[in-house]
Design a protein around this motif. Structure first.
Motif, PDB file in Angstrom:
ATOM      1  N   LYS A  48       0.826  -1.218   0.000  1.00 24.20           N
ATOM      2  CA  LYS A  48       0.000   0.000   0.000  1.00 24.20           C
ATOM      3  C   LYS A  48       0.858   1.265   0.000  1.00 24.20           C
ATOM      4  O   LYS A  48       0.368   2.350  -0.313  1.00 24.20           O
ATOM      5  CB  LYS A  48      -0.926  -0.004   1.213  1.00 24.20           C
ATOM      6  N   VAL A  49       2.141   1.095   0.335  1.00 24.09           N
ATOM      7  CA  VAL A  49       3.042   2.246   0.334  1.00 24.09           C
ATOM      8  C   VAL A  49       3.127   2.861  -1.067  1.00 24.09           C
ATOM      9  O   VAL A  49       3.340   4.066  -1.217  1.00 24.09           O
ATOM     10  CB  VAL A  49       4.442   1.838   0.870  1.00 24.09           C
ATOM     11  N   PHE A  50       2.893   2.040  -2.087  1.00 25.78           N
ATOM     12  CA  PHE A  50       2.966   2.530  -3.472  1.00 25.78           C
ATOM     13  C   PHE A  50       1.744   3.360  -3.854  1.00 25.78           C
ATOM     14  O   PHE A  50       1.719   3.981  -4.899  1.00 25.78           O
ATOM     15  CB  PHE A  50       3.135   1.353  -4.448  1.00 25.78           C
ATOM     16  N   PHE A  51       0.689   3.335  -3.016  1.00 25.56           N
ATOM     17  CA  PHE A  51      -0.514   4.125  -3.309  1.00 25.56           C
ATOM     18  C   PHE A  51      -0.496   5.465  -2.572  1.00 25.56           C
ATOM     19  O   PHE A  51      -1.470   6.192  -2.581  1.00 25.56           O
ATOM     20  CB  PHE A  51      -1.781   3.335  -2.944  1.00 25.56           C
ATOM     21  N   GLY A  52       0.598   5.741  -1.890  1.00 21.72           N
ATOM     22  CA  GLY A  52       0.716   7.048  -1.249  1.00 21.72           C
ATOM     23  C   GLY A  52       0.504   7.026   0.255  1.00 21.72           C
ATOM     24  O   GLY A  52       0.013   6.048   0.802  1.00 21.72           O
TER      25      GLY A  52
END
Lengths: 234, 245
Positions: A48-52
Motif C-alpha cells: 500500500k506504500v505505493f498508493f501514497g
C-alpha cells in the motif's frame, strides 16, 4: 488358553508430541506455517506504500479497528501479536532442542567431507537466528519507533521513508529478506513433509510452491526499501 | 590398478582411531570393493599386521552387513551396497578414503565395524505383526489392494544397512524406521497394531540417540534399496494420527 491384559494408557497427545522428535518437528511446522500466513498478509499490506501516504496510513489505522465493536481498539492487533509471539517462541525453542539433539547424534565428523544438501537446507539454523535478530530490530524500528529517525506514531509512510533513507537499515532489511527467502524455500516443503502432507505425487508441486512463496515474499518485501532507495517512494 | 587407500583404523571401541594410508597394487577392475579389501588384508596378514576389520556376509547385496563410507559417501559412488560396488568405478592411481558409519547410536567396534544393534531394538519395539505363526496362510484369505501391496514391497526392500543414518548430517534413523512402519501399516495384517507400532518405534528410535529429521534428503539419496524420501512423510502422518488417538 489365551489371556487378555489391559494395555497401559498412553500419555496425552500434547505430551506425546512434545517428547518425540517427530512431534516437536510438527510443532515447528505448524508455528512456521502460522508465521508464513502472517507474512503473506504483512507483505500485501506493505505494498500500500505505493498508493501514497494516505493509503498506507489509513490502512494502518484500520488494522487497529478490526473486530470493533465486538473487540476493543487494537484488541485484534494484540491477539495477533500474542499468537505470533507464541509461534516464534515455540518455533525457536523446538529448533534449539532439536538442533542440540541432532549435533549430539553425529559427534565425530567424516574425514572426507563433501557438500551436503542445498544452500537453503544448510542455512536453516543460522538463517533462523538472523531472522530472530531481525524481528527485534524491525519492531524497534517500525513498531515502537525506538530507533526510527522520523518516529511519528500513525505516520507509517513517513517512518518507512525515514528508515530506508539510511544505508545500514537498507542492508539489514535486504540481508534479512534474502535469509527469509531461503528459510521459506526449505521450510515450507519441509513443513509439508513433517505434517505428512507430502507424497511422491505431490513432492514436485510442493517444492514449486515453496520456491514461489519464497520468491514472492522476498520480492514483495524488498520492493519497499528498493523503492525508497531509487526515489520511487519519497 | 594401483590404489592409495586411507582407512580408518581403530583397535577397539574406546581406543583412539586415525586414518592410515596403504598402497595396494594388482587390483582388477572386476573386483568388488570388498575383494579389494580382502587383497589388502591378505597382504597385511602376510606382513604380520592386523587386517582391516569390516562387516560382510552375503556379498550379493541383500543382507545389509557391508557398510562403510567411501570418499564421504555411504557405500561409495554407486547407489548399491559396498559388496556390489566394483573397482571399475574408480581410476588407476586414485586415493580412496574409507571410514566407518558415523553416528552416536552406531558406536565403532573396530576399524570399519560399527554396532548396529540399535536398529534391532527399534524393530523389536514394533517392527513385526503379533500373530500366531504356523503354516503359511492361504494367500487369498486376506485380500490386499494392489497399491498397498506395491507400497509394502517397496518398503520391505530395506535391508537395515544403516546407510541412511551414515549419510544423514543428524545421524537420524527416520528413513529406516519409516520403511518398516510403512511396510507393515499399509497392509491389512498390520492394521490392528498400526497406532501402537508407530508410537513405539518412534519412541525407541528417539531413545537410541538418533537425531531428528531436517529433511535434507541425504538418506534417500544414499539408500541402496531406493526407499523414497516421502516415506518419512508417510510415517509422520501415521505418528500424528496415532498421537491424536
Amino acid at each position: 488358553m489365551t489371556t487378555a491384559t489391559r494395555t497401559a494408557r498412553h500419555p496425552s497427545t500434547l505430551a506425546t508430541l512434545w517428547r518425540s522428535t517427530v512431534g516437536k518437528k510438527a510443532v515447528m511446522a505448524v508455528t512456521g506455517l502460522v508465521m508464513l500466513l502472517y507474512l503473506v498478509a504483512h507483505m500485501l499490506g506493505n505494498l500500500k506504500v505505493f498508493f501514497g501516504p494516505d493509503d498506507i496510513n489509513g490502512y494502518a489505522a484500520w488494522l487497529r479497528t478490526i473486530g470493533q465493536p465486538f473487540l476493543g481498539h487494537e484488541w485484534f492487533l494484540w491477539i495477533a501479536r500474542l499468537a505470533l509471539l507464541a509461534s516464534v517462541v515455540l518455533h525457536g525453542v523446538s529448533a534449539y532442542q532439536l538442533s542440540r539433539r541432532d549435533l549430539a547424534a553425529r559427534p565425530s565428523k567424516y574425514v572426507h567431507q563433501r557438500r551436503r544438501a542445498s544452500y537453503a537446507t544448510r542455512t536453516m539454523r543460522w538463517g533462523g537466528v538472523i531472522l530472530g535478530l531481525f524481528v527485534v530490530w524491525h519492531i524497534l524500528d517500525l513498531t515502537t519507533l525506538t530507533v526510527n529517525p522520523v518516529a511519528e506514531h500513525g505516520h507509517v509512510y513517513q517512518n518507512i521513508v525515514g528508515t530506508f533513507g539510511r544505508w545500514y537499515s537498507d542492508v539489514i532489511y535486504i540481508v534479512a529478506m534474502l535469509a527469509l527467502g531461503f528459510h521459506i524455500r526449505h521450510g515450507f516443503w519441509s513443513a509439508a513433509q513433517t505434517l505428512g502432507a507430502n507424497n511422491a505425487r505431490r513432492d514436485r508441486a510442493l517444492k514449486l510452491t515453496a520456491n514461489g512463496l519464497a520468491l514472492l515474499l522476498t520480492a514483495g518485501f524488498l520492493s519497499v526499501p528498493v523503492a525508497v532507495m531509487t526515489g520511487v517512494v519519497k | 590398478m594401483n590404489l592409495t587407500l586411507r582407512i580408518w583404523r581403530q583397535a577397539g571401541p574406546d581406543a583412539p582411531g586415525s586414518m592410515t594410508t596403504y598402497q595396494v597394487s594388482g587390483i582388477s577392475p572386476d573386483m568388488s570393493f570388498l575383494e579389494m579389501l580382502d587383497t589388502l588384508n591378505e597382504e597385511l596378514i602376510t606382513r604380520g599386521d592386523q587386517p582391516v576389520a569390516f562387516d560382510h556376509d552375503c556379498r550379493e547385496g541383500i543382507c545389509g552387513a557391508c557398510g562403510m563410507v567411501i570418499n564421504g559417501q555411504a557405500h561409495g559412488p554407486e547407489r548399491t551396497t559396498t559388496c556390489q560396488l566394483h573397482m571399475r568405478h574408480f581410476r588407476d592411481g586414485d586415493t580412496i578414503d574409507v571410514e566407518p558409519w558415523r553416528a552416536a547410536a552406531f558406536p565403532v567396534v573396530k576399524d570399519l565395524v560399527v554396532d548396529r544393534s540399535a536398529f534391532d531394538r527399534i524393530i523389536g519395539s514394533g517392527g513385526y505383526i503379533t500373530a500366531p505363526t504356523g503354516s503359511a496362510p492361504e494367500a487369498h484369505a486376506t485380500p490386499v489392494p494392489k497399491e498397498a501391496a506395491d507400497t509394502a514391497f517397496e518398503h520391505a526392500e530395506c535391508i537395515g544397512c544403516g546407510a541412511c543414518v551414515a549419510a544423514c548430517p543428524n545421524g537420524s534413523a527416520m528413513l529406516f524406521t519409516s520403511a518398516k512402519v510403512v511396510h507393515l501399516n499399509v497392509l491389512p495384517q498390520g492394521a490392528p497394531e498400526r497406532a501402537a507400532r508407530v508410537r513405539n518405534m518412534v519412541s525407541a528410535m528417539d531413545a537410541e540417540g538418533f537425531g531428528g529429521c531436517t529433511n535434507t534428503g541425504e538418506c534417500a539419496t544414499a539408500c541402496p534399496k531406493g526407499i523414497p524420501l516421502p516415506s518419512i512423510a508417510a510415517m509422520n502422518r501415521e505418528f500424528l494420527r496415532a498421537a491424536r488417538g
